[in-house]
Design an enzyme around this catalytic site. Structure first.
Site, PDB file in Angstrom:
ATOM      1  N   ALA A  68      65.700  59.835 107.994  1.00 49.18           N
ATOM      2  CA  ALA A  68      66.519  60.695 107.258  1.00 49.18           C
ATOM      3  C   ALA A  68      67.345  59.716 106.451  1.00 49.18           C
ATOM      4  O   ALA A  68      67.324  58.258 106.494  1.00 49.18           O
ATOM      5  CB  ALA A  68      67.620  61.262 108.291  1.00 49.18           C
ATOM      6  N   GLY A 113      63.057  59.930 111.101  1.00 51.00           N
ATOM      7  CA  GLY A 113      62.933  61.407 110.707  1.00 51.00           C
ATOM      8  C   GLY A 113      61.604  61.504 110.192  1.00 51.00           C
ATOM      9  O   GLY A 113      60.880  62.636 110.191  1.00 51.00           O
ATOM     10  N   GLU A 116      59.409  61.830 113.238  1.00 45.46           N
ATOM     11  CA  GLU A 116      59.764  63.135 113.808  1.00 45.46           C
ATOM     12  C   GLU A 116      59.019  64.195 112.870  1.00 45.46           C
ATOM     13  O   GLU A 116      58.662  65.210 113.470  1.00 45.46           O
ATOM     14  CB  GLU A 116      61.310  63.312 113.766  1.00 45.46           C
ATOM     15  CG  GLU A 116      62.113  62.463 114.839  1.00 45.46           C
ATOM     16  CD  GLU A 116      63.351  62.402 114.589  1.00 45.46           C
ATOM     17  OE1 GLU A 116      63.867  62.189 113.576  1.00 45.46           O
ATOM     18  OE2 GLU A 116      63.965  62.323 115.746  1.00 45.46           O
ATOM     19  N   GLU A 136      66.431  54.451 115.233  1.00 45.26           N
ATOM     20  CA  GLU A 136      67.765  54.780 115.138  1.00 45.26           C
ATOM     21  C   GLU A 136      68.878  53.992 115.984  1.00 45.26           C
ATOM     22  O   GLU A 136      69.827  54.001 115.476  1.00 45.26           O
ATOM     23  CB  GLU A 136      67.967  56.439 115.844  1.00 45.26           C
ATOM     24  CG  GLU A 136      67.215  57.441 114.419  1.00 45.26           C
ATOM     25  CD  GLU A 136      65.768  57.801 114.971  1.00 45.26           C
ATOM     26  OE1 GLU A 136      65.121  56.680 115.537  1.00 45.26           O
ATOM     27  OE2 GLU A 136      65.180  58.771 114.087  1.00 45.26           O
TER      28      GLU A 136
HETATM   29  N1  CO8 Z   1      67.550  56.428 103.858  1.00 47.33           N
HETATM   30  C1  CO8 Z   1      67.910  55.950 102.596  1.00 47.33           C
HETATM   31  N2  CO8 Z   1      67.473  55.083 101.570  1.00 47.33           N
HETATM   32  C2  CO8 Z   1      66.196  54.450 101.988  1.00 47.33           C
HETATM   33  C3  CO8 Z   1      65.729  54.859 103.329  1.00 47.33           C
HETATM   34  C4  CO8 Z   1      66.398  55.886 104.156  1.00 47.33           C
HETATM   35  N3  CO8 Z   1      65.978  55.958 105.374  1.00 47.33           N
HETATM   36  N4  CO8 Z   1      64.669  54.037 103.637  1.00 47.33           N
HETATM   37  C5  CO8 Z   1      64.686  53.339 102.545  1.00 47.33           C
HETATM   38  N5  CO8 Z   1      65.524  53.538 101.536  1.00 47.33           N
HETATM   39  C6  CO8 Z   1      65.725  53.122 100.099  1.00 47.33           C
HETATM   40  C7  CO8 Z   1      66.287  51.505 100.279  1.00 47.33           C
HETATM   41  O1  CO8 Z   1      67.731  51.650 100.724  1.00 47.33           O
HETATM   42  C8  CO8 Z   1      65.835  51.228  98.798  1.00 47.33           C
HETATM   43  O2  CO8 Z   1      66.631  51.568  97.866  1.00 47.33           O
HETATM   44  P1  CO8 Z   1      67.372  50.748  96.682  1.00 47.33           P
HETATM   45  O3  CO8 Z   1      65.803  50.363  95.996  1.00 47.33           O
HETATM   46  O4  CO8 Z   1      68.247  51.523  95.896  1.00 47.33           O
HETATM   47  O5  CO8 Z   1      67.722  49.453  97.227  1.00 47.33           O
HETATM   48  C9  CO8 Z   1      64.443  51.770  98.719  1.00 47.33           C
HETATM   49  O6  CO8 Z   1      64.407  52.961  99.730  1.00 47.33           O
HETATM   50  C10 CO8 Z   1      63.266  50.844  98.962  1.00 47.33           C
HETATM   51  O7  CO8 Z   1      63.561  50.334 100.393  1.00 47.33           O
HETATM   52  P2  CO8 Z   1      63.496  48.671 100.686  1.00 47.33           P
HETATM   53  O8  CO8 Z   1      63.835  48.185  99.547  1.00 47.33           O
HETATM   54  O9  CO8 Z   1      64.145  48.527 101.912  1.00 47.33           O
HETATM   55  O10 CO8 Z   1      62.039  48.651 101.118  1.00 47.33           O
HETATM   56  P3  CO8 Z   1      61.448  47.653 101.886  1.00 47.33           P
HETATM   57  O11 CO8 Z   1      59.998  47.442 101.670  1.00 47.33           O
HETATM   58  O12 CO8 Z   1      61.887  46.383 101.746  1.00 47.33           O
HETATM   59  O13 CO8 Z   1      61.768  48.217 103.442  1.00 47.33           O
HETATM   60  C11 CO8 Z   1      61.612  49.805 105.026  1.00 47.33           C
HETATM   61  C12 CO8 Z   1      60.787  49.253 103.861  1.00 47.33           C
HETATM   62  C13 CO8 Z   1      61.338  48.688 106.344  1.00 47.33           C
HETATM   63  C14 CO8 Z   1      60.966  51.275 105.423  1.00 47.33           C
HETATM   64  C15 CO8 Z   1      63.019  49.842 105.093  1.00 47.33           C
HETATM   65  O14 CO8 Z   1      63.206  50.580 103.707  1.00 47.33           O
HETATM   66  C16 CO8 Z   1      63.751  50.606 106.074  1.00 47.33           C
HETATM   67  O15 CO8 Z   1      63.885  49.994 106.999  1.00 47.33           O
HETATM   68  N6  CO8 Z   1      64.306  51.681 105.862  1.00 47.33           N
HETATM   69  C17 CO8 Z   1      65.113  52.403 106.890  1.00 47.33           C
HETATM   70  C18 CO8 Z   1      64.157  53.124 107.892  1.00 47.33           C
HETATM   71  C19 CO8 Z   1      65.169  53.739 109.138  1.00 47.33           C
HETATM   72  O16 CO8 Z   1      65.704  53.297 109.634  1.00 47.33           O
HETATM   73  N7  CO8 Z   1      64.864  55.028 109.029  1.00 47.33           N
HETATM   74  C20 CO8 Z   1      65.547  55.672 109.934  1.00 47.33           C
HETATM   75  C21 CO8 Z   1      66.808  56.215 109.296  1.00 47.33           C
HETATM   76  S1  CO8 Z   1      67.566  57.225 110.772  1.00 47.33           S
HETATM   77  C22 CO8 Z   1      66.721  58.696 110.945  1.00 47.33           C
HETATM   78  O17 CO8 Z   1      65.839  59.042 110.384  1.00 47.33           O
HETATM   79  C23 CO8 Z   1      67.444  59.773 111.837  1.00 47.33           C
HETATM   80  C24 CO8 Z   1      66.930  61.138 111.947  1.00 47.33           C
HETATM   81  C25 CO8 Z   1      67.650  61.983 112.717  1.00 47.33           C
HETATM   82  C26 CO8 Z   1      68.812  62.089 111.914  1.00 47.33           C
HETATM   83  C27 CO8 Z   1      69.714  63.128 112.694  1.00 47.33           C
HETATM   84  C28 CO8 Z   1      70.955  63.397 112.006  1.00 47.33           C
HETATM   85  C29 CO8 Z   1      72.328  63.102 112.782  1.00 47.33           C
END
Ligand code: CO8
Length: 262
Positions: A68, A113, A116, A136
């Site tokens: 998400a 997400g 999921e 999460e």
């Molecule tokens: N949300 C928003 N932006 C994201 C997300 C995300 N989940 N994942 C990546 N991005 C963005 C980054 O911020 C970055 O943006 P920018 O270039 O503007 O800085 C761009 O995508 C590229 O990402 P990275 O530079 O971080 O790329 P890396 O190769 O260094 O890393 C990863 C890749 C490991 C996938 C890393 O991006 C990461 O850890 N992302 C987050 C993963 C995460 O924690 N996902 C879980 C989110 S929580 C969730 O999904 C809950 C679901 C249920 C919600 C319920 C609602 C209440």
């Protein structure tokens, strides 16, 4: 069928409907707008008789869906979080219960997400570069799009708890070993492998495939006897179809069945 979505792309390849999650600037993360588009697209696909099997993948070679959208979730109140979670759950339920079979072709990160979303699909075929996890608790939240429910049902309570409590990311081979995914293939063969499975499913009796899907999904949410009762009804229903007559005639006549999907 509406096709002017921004964050989800749709193409029909001879009956195989390809949905591509398309927010590469955020690794295809699910924001509210993307969920809303997916919701509408699924309504279209469910009604579209020209779509026999669905494949969902992520745009680019890095991410399926990286979760998400954290930027969008960050300022949410408890009530907004609850409502966002509920809307994601509702869309993923729609996906899980789409009449047509759905294959997730997981091409990269499937986190939070994204994991999921993959779990709401019927079958997961994944690139050897794919990565899975429920990160999460590392963000101070629980999984919210039914990860606590679907992961435990798919891989068992103990392994689901380990993945969710540790927030570990696992690779494709480990995901296969624990039963999270059906098949791991080299990255460059991912779409071919998903397409081959889609076409194999399409060659079978479509009514029987769709009723099997309904019976499996229905059965997992009710007690065994009720599931069996549902199965007996859909099994009986098959005998009113052209596909059953064709399938059994083809067997007796030692030829390949030519199903009509009715
Ligand atoms: N949300 C928003 N932006 C994201 C997300 C995300 N989940 N994942 C990546 N991005 C963005 C980054 O911020 C970055 O943006 P920018 O270039 O503007 O800085 C761009 O995508 C590229 O990402 P990275 O530079 O971080 O790329 P890396 O190769 O260094 O890393 C990863 C890749 C490991 C996938 C890393 O991006 C990461 O850890 N992302 C987050 C993963 C995460 O924690 N996902 C879980 C989110 S929580 C969730 O999904 C809950 C679901 C249920 C919600 C319920 C609602 C209440």
């Amino acid at each position: 069928m509406m096709t002017d979505y921004e964050n989800v792309l749709f193409e029909n390849y001879d009956g195989v409907g390809l949905i591509t999650m398309n927010r590469p600037q955020a690794l295809n993360a699910l924001n509210a707008a993307t969920l809303a588009e997916l919701d509408c697209l699924l309504d279209d696909v469910a009604k579209d008789a020209a779509v026999k099997v669905v494949i969902i993948t992520g745009y680019g070679d890095k991410a399926f869906v990286a979760g998400a959208d954290i930027t969008e979730m960050r300022p949410m109140s408890a009530l907004e979080g609850r409502n966002f979670g509920k809307s994601g759950q509702r869309v993923f339920n729609k996906l899980e219960n789409l009449p047509q079979p759905v294959i997730a072709a997981v091409n990269g990160f499937a986190l939070g997400g994204g994991c999921e979303l993959a779990m709401a699909c019927d079958i997961r075929i994944v690139s050897d570069k794919a990565k899975f996890g429920q990160p999460e608790v590392g963000l101070g939240i629980t999984p919210g799009f039914a990860g606590t429910q679907r992961l435990a049902r798919l891989i068992g309570k103990g392994r689901a708890k380990e993945l969710i409590y540790t927030a570990d990311t696992i690779n494709a081979d480990e995901a296969f070993r624990i039963g999270l995914v059906n098949k791991v293939v080299p990255a460059e063969q991912l779409m071919d492998a998903a397409g081959t499975m889609a076409r194999k499913i399409m060659s079978r009796g479509a009514v029987a495939v769709q009723l099997s899907k309904a019976a499996i999904n229905e059965g997992l949410d009710v007690d065994f006897e009720s599931g069996q009762a549902y199965e007996a009804e859909v099994f009986g229903l098959c005998f009113s179809t052209a596909d059953q007559k064709e399938g059994m005639a083809a067997f007796i006549e030692k030829r390949k069945a030519a199903f009509l999907g009715k």
